[in-house]
Design a protein around this motif. Sequence first.
Motif, PDB file in Angstrom:
ATOM      1  N   ASN A 176     -16.097-102.766  99.222  1.00 44.21           N
ATOM      2  CA  ASN A 176     -17.276-103.197  99.962  1.00 44.21           C
ATOM      3  C   ASN A 176     -16.843-104.009 101.180  1.00 44.21           C
ATOM      4  OD1 ASN A 176     -16.850-105.967  98.976  1.00 44.21           O
ATOM      5  ND2 ASN A 176     -17.616-105.147  97.027  1.00 44.21           N
ATOM      6  N   GLN A 177     -17.817-104.440 101.966  1.00 47.83           N
ATOM      7  CA  GLN A 177     -17.548-105.160 103.211  1.00 47.83           C
ATOM      8  C   GLN A 177     -16.836-106.492 102.963  1.00 47.83           C
ATOM      9  OE1 GLN A 177     -21.075-105.825 105.494  1.00 47.83           O
ATOM     10  NE2 GLN A 177     -20.004-106.845 107.179  1.00 47.83           N
ATOM     11  N   THR A 178     -17.141-107.135 101.847  1.00 45.23           N
ATOM     12  CA  THR A 178     -16.540-108.430 101.526  1.00 45.23           C
ATOM     13  C   THR A 178     -15.033-108.332 101.381  1.00 45.23           C
ATOM     14  OG1 THR A 178     -18.576-109.014 100.338  1.00 45.23           O
ATOM     15  CG2 THR A 178     -16.642-110.391  99.949  1.00 45.23           C
ATOM     16  N   ALA A 185     -16.748 -99.959 106.125  1.00 43.79           N
ATOM     17  CA  ALA A 185     -17.061-100.555 104.819  1.00 43.79           C
ATOM     18  C   ALA A 185     -18.544-100.890 104.702  1.00 43.79           C
ATOM     19  CB  ALA A 185     -16.218-101.812 104.610  1.00 43.79           C
ATOM     20  N   GLU A 186     -19.118-101.407 105.785  1.00 51.78           N
ATOM     21  CA  GLU A 186     -20.534-101.773 105.769  1.00 51.78           C
ATOM     22  C   GLU A 186     -21.421-100.541 105.627  1.00 51.78           C
ATOM     23  OE1 GLU A 186     -23.795-104.218 108.522  1.00 51.78           O
ATOM     24  OE2 GLU A 186     -21.823-103.703 109.336  1.00 51.78           O
ATOM     25  N   GLU A 187     -21.102 -99.489 106.373  1.00 53.87           N
ATOM     26  CA  GLU A 187     -21.927 -98.278 106.310  1.00 53.87           C
ATOM     27  C   GLU A 187     -21.753 -97.555 104.985  1.00 53.87           C
ATOM     28  OE1 GLU A 187     -21.305 -95.952 109.875  1.00 53.87           O
ATOM     29  OE2 GLU A 187     -22.679 -97.261 110.970  1.00 53.87           O
ATOM     30  N   GLU A 238     -21.187 -99.189 102.155  1.00 57.05           N
ATOM     31  CA  GLU A 238     -21.902-100.044 101.210  1.00 57.05           C
ATOM     32  C   GLU A 238     -23.419 -99.857 101.316  1.00 57.05           C
ATOM     33  OE1 GLU A 238     -21.920-104.769  99.857  1.00 57.05           O
ATOM     34  OE2 GLU A 238     -20.833-104.122 101.642  1.00 57.05           O
ATOM     35  N   LYS A 239     -23.915 -99.724 102.544  1.00 55.33           N
ATOM     36  CA  LYS A 239     -25.357 -99.586 102.758  1.00 55.33           C
ATOM     37  C   LYS A 239     -25.873 -98.170 102.527  1.00 55.33           C
ATOM     38  CE  LYS A 239     -25.937-103.364 106.084  1.00 55.33           C
ATOM     39  NZ  LYS A 239     -26.312-103.713 107.490  1.00 55.33           N
ATOM     40  N   VAL A 248     -12.998-106.421 103.016  1.00 56.15           N
ATOM     41  CA  VAL A 248     -12.311-105.983 104.237  1.00 56.15           C
ATOM     42  C   VAL A 248     -11.349-107.052 104.744  1.00 56.15           C
ATOM     43  CG1 VAL A 248     -12.616-105.475 106.695  1.00 56.15           C
ATOM     44  CG2 VAL A 248     -14.023-104.313 104.997  1.00 56.15           C
ATOM     45  N   GLY A 257     -11.332 -99.565 105.804  1.00 58.44           N
ATOM     46  CA  GLY A 257     -12.761 -99.587 105.491  1.00 58.44           C
ATOM     47  C   GLY A 257     -13.144 -98.560 104.450  1.00 58.44           C
ATOM     48  N   THR A 260     -11.673 -99.731 100.809  1.00 60.43           N
ATOM     49  CA  THR A 260     -12.172-100.980 100.229  1.00 60.43           C
ATOM     50  C   THR A 260     -13.490-100.740  99.496  1.00 60.43           C
ATOM     51  OG1 THR A 260     -13.165-101.527 102.376  1.00 60.43           O
ATOM     52  CG2 THR A 260     -11.060-102.543 101.846  1.00 60.43           C
ATOM     53  N   THR A 268     -14.646-103.048 109.258  1.00 61.62           N
ATOM     54  CA  THR A 268     -15.933-103.659 108.894  1.00 61.62           C
ATOM     55  C   THR A 268     -17.070-102.652 109.000  1.00 61.62           C
ATOM     56  OG1 THR A 268     -15.157-105.814 109.697  1.00 61.62           O
ATOM     57  CG2 THR A 268     -17.535-105.545 109.398  1.00 61.62           C
TER      58      THR A 268
END
Length: 237
Positions: free
Chosen positions: A153-155, A75-77, A79-80, A157, A148, A151, A72
């Motif tokens: 994006n975070q969705t 993937a989040e970092e 994406e952002k 994961v 991560g 993928t 998570t």
Amino acid sequence: MYRIKKIGKRISAVSYKQFIDFTRNKKMLLIFFIFPILYIVLKVVAGKEFGSDGSSFILMHSILVPLLITATIVAEEKEKGTLKLLIMSGVKAYEYFIGIAFSMMGFIIAGMLLFELSGATSSFDAVFVALFTILADIISMFIGAVIGRITANQTNVGPIAVPVTLLIFFAPMLQQIKPEFTFLSKYLYSGILLKIMSTCTYSHRDIFWMGVNFAMILILFLLVFNTKNLIKSVSHS
């Protein structure tokens, strides 16, 4: 010496940033303690009828928690755009991973202490089990980092990380249904950890195969997090 200090500063910066993010994210904090809390609740509610020694809870704590959270985070970092900034500022892949691992390990160990205080580890020697558990945590973090990274994006994961986690967790138990799957409990890191908790013993073979599991996922991590490929990917994101 100067180079070591620079590496240490970069790792500390990533670790501190991630620690602050954890303390602000209550849902993620809950994930760190979900299995110790679940064990305690079941023990209180069921009392003597709940005969579990905590092995399955500890095993899931060592697989799902570090794997899902690391996946998570990455993937989040990604994406952002945070991963892009870190790579462009000179943070190496291994520094990034160590920073995340350091920030997570304190929470994971706190969860293990809850298991210890609740009596989940009373049936085995918690010291050498703890050492194998920490190694399993790190392997799970590597797997999570790879998930991560690949993928979109975070969705995405969850749909990948959860099946992988369940596969790693339940694979050693297949031998109870199909004896020909015994090799999974001998060579897969989750099976080795479960066997150690169940038998309260370990052998040189267990140490060797845990090392093999670690080495294989480390190589995969280094390939996926190749600095040149990372720079190329973030440059076009």
